[in-house]
Motif scaffolding. Structure first.
Motif, PDB file in Angstrom:
ATOM      1  N   MET A   1       0.839  -1.200   0.000  1.00 11.03           N
ATOM      2  CA  MET A   1       0.000   0.000   0.000  1.00 11.03           C
ATOM      3  C   MET A   1       0.876   1.252   0.000  1.00 11.03           C
ATOM      4  N   THR A   2       0.573   2.196  -0.879  1.00 12.48           N
ATOM      5  CA  THR A   2       1.337   3.429  -0.970  1.00 12.48           C
ATOM      6  C   THR A   2       1.031   4.332   0.220  1.00 12.48           C
ATOM      7  N   ARG A   3       2.070   4.803   0.861  1.00 16.52           N
ATOM      8  CA  ARG A   3       1.881   5.707   1.995  1.00 16.52           C
ATOM      9  C   ARG A   3       1.491   7.089   1.503  1.00 16.52           C
ATOM     10  N   LEU A   4       0.560   7.681   2.222  1.00 11.62           N
ATOM     11  CA  LEU A   4       0.124   9.025   1.877  1.00 11.62           C
ATOM     12  C   LEU A   4       1.150  10.050   2.328  1.00 11.62           C
ATOM     13  N   THR A   5       1.301  11.101   1.542  1.00 10.61           N
ATOM     14  CA  THR A   5       2.157  12.194   1.972  1.00 10.61           C
ATOM     15  C   THR A   5       1.445  12.944   3.096  1.00 10.61           C
ATOM     16  N   ALA A   7       0.607  16.040   3.130  1.00 13.00           N
ATOM     17  CA  ALA A   7      -0.454  16.861   2.549  1.00 13.00           C
ATOM     18  C   ALA A   7      -1.688  16.019   2.226  1.00 13.00           C
ATOM     19  N   GLU A   8      -1.467  14.818   1.714  1.00  9.67           N
ATOM     20  CA  GLU A   8      -2.587  13.922   1.394  1.00  9.67           C
ATOM     21  C   GLU A   8      -3.314  13.480   2.658  1.00  9.67           C
ATOM     22  N   GLN A   9      -2.553  13.218   3.718  1.00  6.16           N
ATOM     23  CA  GLN A   9      -3.169  12.847   4.985  1.00  6.16           C
ATOM     24  C   GLN A   9      -4.022  13.981   5.536  1.00  6.16           C
ATOM     25  N   GLN A  10      -3.510  15.206   5.419  1.00  9.53           N
ATOM     26  CA  GLN A  10      -4.241  16.378   5.890  1.00  9.53           C
ATOM     27  C   GLN A  10      -5.536  16.555   5.095  1.00  9.53           C
ATOM     28  N   HIS A  14      -9.332  16.335   6.445  1.00 11.08           N
ATOM     29  CA  HIS A  14     -10.235  17.458   6.152  1.00 11.08           C
ATOM     30  C   HIS A  14     -11.560  16.945   5.576  1.00 11.08           C
ATOM     31  N   GLU A  15     -11.462  16.059   4.593  1.00 10.96           N
ATOM     32  CA  GLU A  15     -12.658  15.535   3.931  1.00 10.96           C
ATOM     33  C   GLU A  15     -13.490  14.673   4.874  1.00 10.96           C
ATOM     34  N   LYS A  16     -12.825  13.879   5.700  1.00 11.66           N
ATOM     35  CA  LYS A  16     -13.558  13.036   6.654  1.00 11.66           C
ATOM     36  C   LYS A  16     -14.305  13.879   7.678  1.00 11.66           C
ATOM     37  N   LEU A  17     -13.676  14.954   8.111  1.00 14.83           N
ATOM     38  CA  LEU A  17     -14.325  15.835   9.091  1.00 14.83           C
ATOM     39  C   LEU A  17     -15.531  16.549   8.486  1.00 14.83           C
TER      40      LEU A  17
END
Length: 202
Positions: A1-5, A7-10, A14-17
Motif C-alpha cells: 500500500m502506498t503511503r500518503l504524503t 499533505a494527502e493525509q491532511q 479534512h474531507e472526513k471531518l
C-alpha cells in the motif's frame, strides 16, 4: 500500500471531518451538535476539528462551500437540458424537496445556524459572502438560459435567486410542522408568476 504524503493525509482528514460534520449536523441540528461529536464521528479528537476548521462554525462553512459547488453543477445540468419555459421552471423546482426528510432537517439546521451567528459577526460575514457568491453564479447561469429561451423574468434575476432560496428553505421548515404542505406546487406556482410565458407576452 502506498503511503500518503503529509499533505494527502491532511486532505483526507479534512474531507472526513466535513463528511462527519454534515452527518452530525443533519442528525442533531446546529445548536445541539458539538465539536466532540463531529470529531468522534470521523474517528479523530476534537483537536483535529479546531486545527482544520477553528470550530463548529468553520465546519459548517466548509460544508456549505461543498454543497454550493454541487448545487451549481446540478443547476447547470438541469438548465442546460431545458428547451422551454416549463422545462426551466421544472429545473428550478426539485421534485425531491417535497419528500426529502434529510432536506427538511438540513433546512432546520440552516435556520439554527443563521440565528446563532447573528452574535458572531465574522462568521456571519463569511456566510453572507459565500452565499452571495453562490447566488451570483446561479444568476449568471439562469440569465444565459433565460436569454436562450426568450424568457423575460417579471423581477430582476438576483431577486429571483434570493426569493427561490428563501422560499425553498421556508417551505421546508413549514413542511416539518405541516407534512401536507405542497412544497413543489407552491414553488412551481411562484416560478410560473416570476417567469411569464413568452408566448403570452409578444
Amino acid at each position: 500500500m502506498t503511503r500518503l504524503t503529509r499533505a494527502e493525509q491532511q486532505q483526507l482528514t479534512h474531507e472526513k471531518l466535513i463528511e462527519a460534520g454534515r452527518a452530525v449536523l443533519v442528525r442533531r441540528g446546529f445548536l445541539a451538535a458539538t465539536v466532540e461529536e463531529i470529531a468522534a464521528e470521523a474517528g479523530y479528537t476534537r483537536g483535529a476539528v479546531y486545527k482544520h476548521f477553528g470550530g463548529k462554525e468553520g465546519v459548517w462553512l466548509a460544508i456549505i462551500d461543498a454543497r454550493a459547488e454541487a448545487h451549481l453543477d446540478l443547476i447547470k445540468t438541469a438548465l442546460g437540458q431545458a428547451s422551454s419555459r416549463d422545462d426551466l421552471i421544472a429545473a428550478l423546482t426539485p421534485s425531491a424537496i417535497a419528500d426529502d426528510e434529510e432536506a427538511a432537517r438540513w433546512s432546520r439546521t440552516t435556520a439554527e445556524f443563521a440565528a446563532a451567528v447573528t452574535r458572531l459577526p465574522e462568521t456571519a460575514a463569511a456566510a453572507v459572502s459565500a452565499q452571495r457568491q453562490h447566488e451570483e453564479e446561479i444568476v449568471a447561469v439562469l440569465d444565459e438560459h433565460c436569454q436562450r429561451l426568450g424568457i423575460t423574468p417579471a423581477v430582476p434575476l438576483p431577486q429571483v435567486v434570493v426569493l427561490l432560496g428563501a422560499l425553498s428553505g421556508g417551505l421546508a421548515l413549514r413542511r416539518g410542522i405541516d407534512p401536507d404542505t405542497d412544497v413543489a406546487g407552491v414553488l412551481a406556482g411562484t416560478l410560473a408568476a416570476v417567469f411569464p410565458d413568452p408566448r403570452r407576452n409578444p
